[in-house]
Structures are given as C-alpha cells and as structure tokens.
Design a protein around this motif. Structure first.
Motif, PDB file in Angstrom:
ATOM      1  N   LYS A  29       3.138  -1.369  -7.512  1.00 52.97           N
ATOM      2  CA  LYS A  29       2.519  -1.330  -9.033  1.00 52.97           C
ATOM      3  C   LYS A  29       2.175   0.040  -9.418  1.00 52.97           C
ATOM      4  O   LYS A  29       2.468   0.384 -10.783  1.00 52.97           O
ATOM      5  N   LEU A  30       1.816   1.300  -8.748  1.00 59.33           N
ATOM      6  CA  LEU A  30       1.641   2.322  -9.105  1.00 59.33           C
ATOM      7  C   LEU A  30       2.717   3.302  -9.126  1.00 59.33           C
ATOM      8  O   LEU A  30       2.916   4.401 -10.046  1.00 59.33           O
ATOM      9  N   ARG A  31       3.787   3.114  -8.394  1.00 60.80           N
ATOM     10  CA  ARG A  31       5.132   4.284  -8.549  1.00 60.80           C
ATOM     11  C   ARG A  31       5.466   4.096  -9.769  1.00 60.80           C
ATOM     12  O   ARG A  31       5.846   5.567 -10.177  1.00 60.80           O
ATOM     13  N   PRO A  32       5.662   3.231 -10.588  1.00 60.96           N
ATOM     14  CA  PRO A  32       6.124   3.564 -11.960  1.00 60.96           C
ATOM     15  C   PRO A  32       5.467   4.679 -12.988  1.00 60.96           C
ATOM     16  O   PRO A  32       6.176   5.309 -13.689  1.00 60.96           O
ATOM     17  N   ALA A  33       4.365   4.734 -12.595  1.00 60.63           N
ATOM     18  CA  ALA A  33       3.765   5.788 -13.291  1.00 60.63           C
ATOM     19  C   ALA A  33       3.854   7.300 -12.821  1.00 60.63           C
ATOM     20  O   ALA A  33       3.903   8.138 -13.672  1.00 60.63           O
ATOM     21  N   ASP A  37       7.338   8.922  -5.097  1.00 58.90           N
ATOM     22  CA  ASP A  37       6.133   8.600  -3.987  1.00 58.90           C
ATOM     23  C   ASP A  37       5.245   9.689  -3.559  1.00 58.90           C
ATOM     24  O   ASP A  37       4.052   9.634  -3.671  1.00 58.90           O
ATOM     25  N   ALA A  38       5.941  10.833  -3.387  1.00 56.25           N
ATOM     26  CA  ALA A  38       4.969  11.922  -2.962  1.00 56.25           C
ATOM     27  C   ALA A  38       4.076  12.394  -4.016  1.00 56.25           C
ATOM     28  O   ALA A  38       2.768  12.714  -3.495  1.00 56.25           O
ATOM     29  N   VAL A  39       4.419  12.509  -5.037  1.00 55.87           N
ATOM     30  CA  VAL A  39       3.622  12.666  -6.300  1.00 55.87           C
ATOM     31  C   VAL A  39       2.636  11.748  -6.495  1.00 55.87           C
ATOM     32  O   VAL A  39       1.416  11.963  -6.702  1.00 55.87           O
ATOM     33  N   GLY A  40       2.925  10.614  -6.618  1.00 60.71           N
ATOM     34  CA  GLY A  40       1.962   9.395  -6.630  1.00 60.71           C
ATOM     35  C   GLY A  40       1.000   9.428  -5.471  1.00 60.71           C
ATOM     36  O   GLY A  40      -0.235   9.318  -5.713  1.00 60.71           O
ATOM     37  N   LEU A  41       1.455   9.535  -4.308  1.00 59.42           N
ATOM     38  CA  LEU A  41       0.332   9.628  -3.063  1.00 59.42           C
ATOM     39  C   LEU A  41      -0.497  10.755  -3.544  1.00 59.42           C
ATOM     40  O   LEU A  41      -1.809  10.688  -3.074  1.00 59.42           O
ATOM     41  N   ARG A  42      -0.017  11.879  -3.714  1.00 59.08           N
ATOM     42  CA  ARG A  42      -0.943  13.184  -3.935  1.00 59.08           C
ATOM     43  C   ARG A  42      -1.766  12.941  -5.037  1.00 59.08           C
ATOM     44  O   ARG A  42      -3.120  13.113  -4.886  1.00 59.08           O
ATOM     45  N   VAL A  43      -1.520  12.253  -6.047  1.00 60.74           N
ATOM     46  CA  VAL A  43      -2.511  12.044  -7.442  1.00 60.74           C
ATOM     47  C   VAL A  43      -3.458  11.048  -6.936  1.00 60.74           C
ATOM     48  O   VAL A  43      -4.615  11.133  -7.018  1.00 60.74           O
ATOM     49  N   ILE A  44      -2.994  10.034  -6.267  1.00 62.13           N
ATOM     50  CA  ILE A  44      -3.956   8.851  -5.833  1.00 62.13           C
ATOM     51  C   ILE A  44      -4.951   9.372  -4.640  1.00 62.13           C
ATOM     52  O   ILE A  44      -6.294   9.058  -4.970  1.00 62.13           O
ATOM     53  N   ARG A  45      -4.515  10.009  -3.899  1.00 58.47           N
ATOM     54  CA  ARG A  45      -5.662  10.816  -2.960  1.00 58.47           C
ATOM     55  C   ARG A  45      -6.518  11.671  -3.594  1.00 58.47           C
ATOM     56  O   ARG A  45      -7.783  11.478  -3.112  1.00 58.47           O
TER      57      ARG A  45
END
Length: 196
Positions: A29-33, A37-45
């Motif tokens: 759900k979140l990856r399209p934003a 993956d690396a960027v999304g994971l960094r932002v979420i964390r």
C-alpha cells in the motif's frame, strides 16, 4: 510461544525493527508513494510515533504492533514536513498525494486503529487478539465508546479475526482503477462498541 507483554510505545533501539515490521506488512500500500523500498522504509521509520503504537514483545523482541490515531495524528506521521525531511519537494508532494487516499479520519467517541501487524513467524499465536484487547482497554481509558478500523479485501485472515472479536462492518468502498496502484481494490470499515 514465550509470554507476550504489550505496552504503549517503543524506545529508539526498537525503531529499526518496528519500522521493518510495519513496512513488511504495509509495503504494497505504501510503496507507490515512495517508488523505492529503501526510501519508503527510511521515511516510515523516521515518521513512526512511539506514543501512537501499542507494542507486543516476547523474549525474542518485538513481535507485533498496533497503531492508533489521537489528536489528529496516526502511528506514522506522514506530514509534508516529515516527508520533506527525506524527499525533494516534488517527491514529497507526490508522496502526500498518493498517501492522501489511504488517510484515516478520527471519529468522536471512537479510537481509530492505524495498522496492526504481527511478525510473520508469530502469526496464529494470538498476538493480534492480544493487541486488540489492549487497544480496547486503551480506548476505554481514553473515554471512547468504540474502536474503529479498516481492512482490505486482500486480507481475509485479518477480517476474520476482527469479526470473531465482535467488530461489525459499517461501510465499504472501492478504489476502482487505483486498486492497481495500491494492491487492493475493496476495503471495509468495521467498528466494535465497547461495553461499560
């Protein structure tokens, strides 16, 4: 299974692992934003709010989390400010637009849950049920009369758990063509009224 303890919040040493757990559960759900993956994971964390997460731990560490909304903020605070701290202006605007479809609203008198996830190796051991029990106690302690959540059609196991726990569907919707972007089409909002 080792005994599980559930508490509000996490310490900084757990941020990395909790972020990975959350990303694994909601990646599609979140990856399209974020497009990566690396960027999304960094932002979420970085955007996770300790004061908006119930954390289940066993002797082996964190085994599950349950996020919730309070005072206008969810478990992961993806404001323009937090997005800009990791993304270009264009990237932050794109992410904000894509994430706006997934946004949850608070409802007076209801604790709105925001992302329940359990470590893949621990599923089926009652951790999700325990997280829901603690979320209900938290709701009562905060003066709420119900707990509200949503579940996507591609997660029938979670929906079955919520229904067994007394949640009832109150509305549903579809993303239509956007379903291809987010990895699901239909969703259902469920609520559980809390007894006094």
């Amino acid at each position: 299974m080792n005994a599980v303890q559930i508490d509000l919040g996490f310490d900084e040493s757990e941020r990395e692992g909790i972020g990975a757990l959350y990303w694994e559960a909601f990646r599609r759900k979140l990856r399209p934003a974020f497009g990566d993956d690396a960027v999304g994971l960094r932002v979420i964390r970085a955007a996770m709010r300790s004061d908006r997460m119930l954390v289940a731990r066993s002797e082996g560490g964190v085994v599950g989390v349950c996020g919730f909304h309070a005072d206008g903020t969810g478990a992961v605070e993806l404001s323009m400010k937090s997005l800009r701290s990791h993304l270009s202006i264009g990237g932050a605007l794109r992410a904000a637009l894509v994430l706006s479809v997934l946004a949850r609203e608070e409802h007076p008198g209801s604790l709105v849950l925001d992302g329940i996830c359990v470590d893949a190796d621990q599923r089926g051991a009652g951790i999700g049920t325990s997280l829901l029990d603690v979320a209900e106690r938290l709701a009562r302690n905060r003066g709420a009369t119900s707990v509200r959540l949503s579940v996507v059609d591609s997660n029938p196991r979670a929906r079955a758990l919520y229904m067994r726990r007394g949640f009832v569907p109150i509305e549903s919707g579809a993303l239509g063509l956007l379903g291809f972007v987010y990895g699901f089409d239909r969703y259902t909002v469920l609520t559980k009224e809390l007894s006094s």
